[in-house]
Write an enzyme that holds these catalytic residues in place. Sequence first.
Site, PDB file in Angstrom:
ATOM      1  N   GLY B 217       0.824  -1.197   0.000  1.00  0.00           N
ATOM      2  CA  GLY B 217       0.000   0.000   0.000  1.00  0.00           C
ATOM      3  C   GLY B 217       0.864   1.255   0.000  1.00  0.00           C
ATOM      4  O   GLY B 217       1.960   1.289  -0.588  1.00  0.00           O
ATOM      5  N   SER B 218       0.398   2.261   0.723  1.00  0.00           N
ATOM      6  CA  SER B 218       1.042   3.576   0.636  1.00  0.00           C
ATOM      7  C   SER B 218       2.424   3.619   1.271  1.00  0.00           C
ATOM      8  O   SER B 218       3.148   4.593   1.072  1.00  0.00           O
ATOM      9  CB  SER B 218       0.157   4.623   1.293  1.00  0.00           C
ATOM     10  OG  SER B 218      -1.063   4.679   0.606  1.00  0.00           O
ATOM     11  N   THR B 219       2.778   2.585   2.062  1.00  0.00           N
ATOM     12  CA  THR B 219       4.157   2.615   2.587  1.00  0.00           C
ATOM     13  C   THR B 219       5.152   2.560   1.430  1.00  0.00           C
ATOM     14  O   THR B 219       6.287   3.009   1.575  1.00  0.00           O
ATOM     15  CB  THR B 219       4.434   1.411   3.517  1.00  0.00           C
ATOM     16  OG1 THR B 219       4.180   0.201   2.804  1.00  0.00           O
ATOM     17  CG2 THR B 219       3.563   1.459   4.752  1.00  0.00           C
TER      18      THR B 219
END
Lengths: 453, 484
Positions: B217-219
């Site tokens: 995801g956004s990591t």
Amino acid sequence: MSTVDEAPPKTRRNTELVLLIVAVAIVLIAYANVGLAIDDSLPVDLVTLGGGFAIVAFAFHLVLRWKAPYADPVLLPIVTLLNGLGLVMIHRIDLTPGGPNAAPKQLMWTAVGVIAAVALLFVVPDHRRLRRYTFIFGLAGFVLLLTPLLPLIGKNINGSRVWIGLGGFSFQPSEIAKILITIFFASYLVQTRDALSLVGRRVLGLPLPRARDMGPIMIAWLASLGVLVFESDLGTSLLFFGLFVGMLYVATERRSWIIIGIGLFLAGSYLAYLLFAHFQERVSLWFDPFQPGKSDQIAKGLMGMAAGGMFGTGLGQGHPELTYFANSDFIIPSFGEELGLVGLFAILVLYGLIVERGLRAGIACRDGFGKLLATGLAFSIALQVFVVVGGVTRVIPLTGLTTPFLSAGGSSLLANWVIVALLLRISNQARQPSDPERPERLSTDDTQVVKIR
Amino acid sequence: MNAPIRRLGLVVAAMFCSLLVAATIIQFAQARSLDNKPGNRRTLLASYSKERGSILVGGNAVAYSSPTDDQLKWLRKYPQGPMYAAATGYYSFTYGSSAVEREYNDFLSGSSDKLFYRRLVDIVTGKSAQGASVQLTLNAKAQQAATNALKGQRGAIVALDPKTGAILAMATSPTYDPNLLASHDLNEVQSAFTRLSKDPAQPLLNRAINGNLYPPGSTFKIIDTAAALESGKYTPDSTLPGPASLRLPGTNSYLPNDFPGNCGPGDKVSLSRALTISCNTAYAQLGMDLGQDAVRSMATKFGFGRSLDIPMTVTPSVFPKDLGKAQLAQSAIGQFDVRATPMQIAMVSAAVANGGKEMSPYLVQSVRDKNLDVIQTTDPKTFSTPISSDTASQLNTMMQSVVSDGTGTGAAIPGIKVAGKTGTAEHGSGTNADVWFTGFAPADNPKVAVAVLVENGGTVGQEATGGLVAAPIAKQVMEAVIGK
């Protein structure tokens, strides 16, 4: 025929006594060692059992002093040592949790074996007397060999039909047959050796005997193949055929017999390989004992020996019980594990000495029959050790044979004691100074004419 | 007949020689490899017959052997139960061993060649042999915090010392009690093992390093940002387009932000702000502008697709190949087929925290023999240098603003600068998002870098985001290390 040197021969019975004391001491120490390692105490029956064992051994020694004073002094101590070590290992495996109870039976059979051997020394004062019964022995041998095939008494144990059972009592007749047939071979070959070696024609550079002389050889080959096919016993088959070829070679001094014999055996084995699945399995496990889903008995034996390494775990401190048949067919890996490579070498050297002493008796013996018989008996022990030890160390495919004197098994023990008695008898004859006043009336072989029938 | 008897004697000699040679091969040449054959019960029994070394965390044994009366003589005990299972693994008579019990078996069992001299001394002096003890890098407080935080949820937590790579916490949930498998009641062990291996929640799996990989995801935006800054074409202040949704090239579908609306006035947003609020559209566009090679190359520098042993093997994380434009846009925000282990994500944060130098993670600090002499220590090693120290310090500042006024405020620790990044990864319709937080603290002198993953939104469920669920867990673990 050669004779022993003319120096006044010594009986060497005192040498035997000293060696026997050493052998019995080693066995007793090993027995004490097992008790200390497993129960942290000396076995309670060390004195009674050990004393009994010593008495049996020394009684045999006394019989030799009386009945065969010139017998080979090394044989009895070696056999006593091997038999004793076998007893100790069988007893040690009995002590594992859930272990069998084979040692008392083995001890009883040891006594039976010694009694049989002593009786033989009394009954047969001269081995040449055995020639009188050549064909009776031969017939009895082949019949015994085939008895396991009979209904009712024949028994199939562990996939091989080599046992007979009579009222809860099982016996491996091939062990006794081995001796009878060796006597028969020796006697028959002494009679026909000249015909076999001198008459015949050359085919492809190989001197071939006449068809009629080939007959008994073909019978021996068929009998050993029959054992292989119908009793699924490759070991016994190999033993008999190897024995016959070896004796034939010694009798005729012709290498063609070896080539013919090995060729026949290879052909038979290959045929059996093509025909029988269990045989193919044996061969495939010989190449790779670690196949998943297949029998792991060789693998377990190998891992046991590896666990022993150079010096072994020490008696009572390994896990020989993890191998199947740890006290019979796989007793050699059990020794390899607990006594190490060093101990295994010692055991193999002891066997080597028995064979060497037997062959030496053959060389020194004055009559052809004695020569052949001693050679045959010694060679049968060598073959048997090779087949069984070679099977567990992957020199040859694994076959079921007992390890002489070590394995748990009454018939084997009895037969091997009888073999040793015969060797002792022949070696006594060989080393005995010939009595000038009493010509050897039985020794007619030297002047025997060439019989071509 | 004497000549052939002599020759037969030679044949017998040859036969016996072959037996001697074969025995030597088995008991000397091949002995070691036969001993090490899988399923060799003798080796197993031998390993039980002496005291196996302990596995230590701090000054306490988390795995030790205690004497018993039964045939196996020594029982392996794990006094903390399941808490350290992911690190120690189990030591079972029937099922072998796992994790450190397995990887350091030579030392623990005392059979390592490095212990040879000491073994020799034992033999001479008649002392009973004993295995060496293994000291783990784990921090008991951090491990406790991580274990507590994951209770009742599926997920994993990794905490690293960014300066050395030492693993301070490694937790996975659900997990198992290794005592069940170490028992000498073999029937009990068998039923426990069957139950554990059939459990759909896969308690035997170490989610931190193995098995299920997760969309990061956004990591993953940390890696995009690193690639952008390293390219030299971007600064934290560079302006990116930030609409409410972005049409994926070549398709009719749209990629929206996680929040309603655009990322900044006039659909424009700075790189720094885009990271702070986790603007999907800006990063999707950034990924496409950088190109898949640049993004993949940066991911690989951080460790994607590379093998790693800690000493257990970490499953390599994946950045897919041959992406179309639309797939690249989705991959840039850690969706599509991008997959990562929590260990990998923790390493990314640790690299940023350590000025761009990524250290190899390790779980074992040292090995000591029974006299407490150190036999072996692990020296910190650089795994990779994915970014320059300038890039690292810019990223550090940007990640601090994620926690101070972005999506990651749940990880803020009063009085301490915390840097981080949240992630909320959709993985198929009908399931809740896997939520992430990764970061480090204190940002000006990093002592701990963490990655937290909670599967399917954990106990929060549909409403879960990385900021809501994972960030507070990360905070607890970081606090445990820093000692607040």
